[in-house]
Design a protein around this motif. Structure first.
Motif, PDB file in Angstrom:
ATOM      1  N   ASN A 190      -1.769  10.350   5.158  1.00  0.00           N
ATOM      2  CA  ASN A 190      -2.190   9.807   3.901  1.00  0.00           C
ATOM      3  C   ASN A 190      -1.442  11.597   2.665  1.00  0.00           C
ATOM      4  O   ASN A 190      -2.070  12.397   3.397  1.00  0.00           O
ATOM      5  CB  ASN A 190      -3.546  10.232   3.413  1.00  0.00           C
ATOM      6  CG  ASN A 190      -4.227   9.481   2.064  1.00  0.00           C
ATOM      7  OD1 ASN A 190      -3.095   8.720   1.347  1.00  0.00           O
ATOM      8  ND2 ASN A 190      -5.240   9.421   0.930  1.00  0.00           N
ATOM      9  N   GLY A 191      -0.265  11.341   2.330  1.00  0.00           N
ATOM     10  CA  GLY A 191       0.556  12.538   1.607  1.00  0.00           C
ATOM     11  C   GLY A 191       1.416  12.475   2.006  1.00  0.00           C
ATOM     12  O   GLY A 191       2.435  13.709   1.520  1.00  0.00           O
ATOM     13  N   ASN A 205       7.373  11.597   5.193  1.00  0.00           N
ATOM     14  CA  ASN A 205       7.923  12.869   5.251  1.00  0.00           C
ATOM     15  C   ASN A 205       6.898  14.017   5.546  1.00  0.00           C
ATOM     16  O   ASN A 205       5.890  13.300   6.183  1.00  0.00           O
ATOM     17  CB  ASN A 205       6.888  13.373   3.597  1.00  0.00           C
ATOM     18  CG  ASN A 205       8.884  12.291   2.586  1.00  0.00           C
ATOM     19  OD1 ASN A 205       9.643  11.957   3.120  1.00  0.00           O
ATOM     20  ND2 ASN A 205       8.231  11.791   1.649  1.00  0.00           N
ATOM     21  N   SER A 206       7.386  15.295   5.859  1.00  0.00           N
ATOM     22  CA  SER A 206       6.649  16.174   7.063  1.00  0.00           C
ATOM     23  C   SER A 206       5.943  15.619   7.786  1.00  0.00           C
ATOM     24  O   SER A 206       5.109  16.038   8.171  1.00  0.00           O
ATOM     25  CB  SER A 206       5.500  16.537   5.550  1.00  0.00           C
ATOM     26  OG  SER A 206       5.817  16.616   3.878  1.00  0.00           O
ATOM     27  N   GLY A 233      -1.907  -7.067  -4.057  1.00  0.00           N
ATOM     28  CA  GLY A 233      -3.412  -5.866  -4.661  1.00  0.00           C
ATOM     29  C   GLY A 233      -3.821  -4.255  -4.281  1.00  0.00           C
ATOM     30  O   GLY A 233      -4.547  -3.523  -4.245  1.00  0.00           O
ATOM     31  N   ASN A 234      -3.475  -4.527  -2.603  1.00  0.00           N
ATOM     32  CA  ASN A 234      -4.269  -3.180  -1.689  1.00  0.00           C
ATOM     33  C   ASN A 234      -3.079  -2.797  -1.320  1.00  0.00           C
ATOM     34  O   ASN A 234      -2.136  -3.481  -0.552  1.00  0.00           O
ATOM     35  CB  ASN A 234      -5.544  -4.103  -1.347  1.00  0.00           C
ATOM     36  CG  ASN A 234      -6.156  -5.152  -2.165  1.00  0.00           C
ATOM     37  OD1 ASN A 234      -6.520  -5.781  -1.728  1.00  0.00           O
ATOM     38  ND2 ASN A 234      -6.835  -3.687  -2.750  1.00  0.00           N
ATOM     39  N   THR A 235      -3.604  -1.973  -1.165  1.00  0.00           N
ATOM     40  CA  THR A 235      -2.248  -0.195  -0.227  1.00  0.00           C
ATOM     41  C   THR A 235      -3.951   0.426   0.172  1.00  0.00           C
ATOM     42  O   THR A 235      -4.419   0.953  -0.125  1.00  0.00           O
ATOM     43  CB  THR A 235      -1.608  -0.085  -0.821  1.00  0.00           C
ATOM     44  OG1 THR A 235      -0.690  -0.309  -2.187  1.00  0.00           O
ATOM     45  CG2 THR A 235      -0.481   1.029  -0.051  1.00  0.00           C
ATOM     46  N   GLY A 236      -2.801   0.955   1.792  1.00  0.00           N
ATOM     47  CA  GLY A 236      -3.802   1.864   2.268  1.00  0.00           C
ATOM     48  C   GLY A 236      -3.200   2.321   3.102  1.00  0.00           C
ATOM     49  O   GLY A 236      -2.412   2.222   3.256  1.00  0.00           O
ATOM     50  N   ALA A 278      -0.367   2.106   7.459  1.00  0.00           N
ATOM     51  CA  ALA A 278       0.156   1.805   6.633  1.00  0.00           C
ATOM     52  C   ALA A 278       0.027   0.724   5.970  1.00  0.00           C
ATOM     53  O   ALA A 278       0.780  -0.878   6.629  1.00  0.00           O
ATOM     54  CB  ALA A 278       0.908   2.193   5.819  1.00  0.00           C
ATOM     55  N   HIS A 279      -0.643  -0.260   5.718  1.00  0.00           N
ATOM     56  CA  HIS A 279      -0.145  -2.088   4.705  1.00  0.00           C
ATOM     57  C   HIS A 279      -0.348  -2.026   3.200  1.00  0.00           C
ATOM     58  O   HIS A 279      -0.716  -1.136   2.500  1.00  0.00           O
ATOM     59  CB  HIS A 279      -1.395  -2.727   4.915  1.00  0.00           C
ATOM     60  CG  HIS A 279      -2.675  -1.775   5.562  1.00  0.00           C
ATOM     61  ND1 HIS A 279      -3.776  -2.671   3.613  1.00  0.00           N
ATOM     62  CD2 HIS A 279      -4.148  -0.958   5.204  1.00  0.00           C
ATOM     63  CE1 HIS A 279      -4.851  -2.345   3.322  1.00  0.00           C
ATOM     64  NE2 HIS A 279      -5.105  -1.416   3.956  1.00  0.00           N
TER      65      HIS A 279
END
Length: 130
Positions: A63-64, A82-83, A54-57, A49-50
């Protein structure tokens, strides 16, 4: 002289949760670009993750399930996991970077999932059992 120190890793069963923290000093936190990478034995290092400018990925596999966040008051980066799945087992590293200066318009772009971050923490181990 930027420094990053991770904490919060541990051993959990599949489906469990962990919250990783990354404490940054002034130089590392002021870099504006932040992220989490991980590397498991026998596998290539991958960006998880980053966040920054203004950017998140997130990498598709998390993801999720994972959430990256920053607490500016504490100069701390977080990764909520999580999970959790056994495939998430790895050493997790927090990273920061000032960003690469780019023209048109003049700006600094964050590395994203590129591994060229200036500052790296020593890592914290996450182990997920089935």
């Amino acid at each position: 002289q930027g420094t990053l120190v991770e904490s919060g890793g541990g051993s959990v069963q599949a489906g469990g949760s962990l919250r990783l923290s990354c404490a940054a000093n002034r130089d590392a936190y002021g870099s504006s670009c932040f992220g989490w990478f991980r590397q498991a034995p026998g596998k290539e290092r991958e960006g998880v993750a980053h966040i920054g400018r203004g950017n998140t990925g997130y990498v598709y596999s998390v993801n999720g399930r994972f959430t990256i966040s920053i607490d500016n008051a504490k100069n701390t980066l977080y990764l909520q996991l999580n999970s959790l799945k056994p495939e998430d087992t790895a050493m997790y590293y927090c990273v920061s970077d000032k960003g690469r200066l780019r023209p048109s318009p003049l700006r600094r772009d964050c590395p994203g999932f590129n591994g060229s971050y200036r500052y790296w923490g020593p890592g914290t181990q996450v182990t997920v059992s089935s």
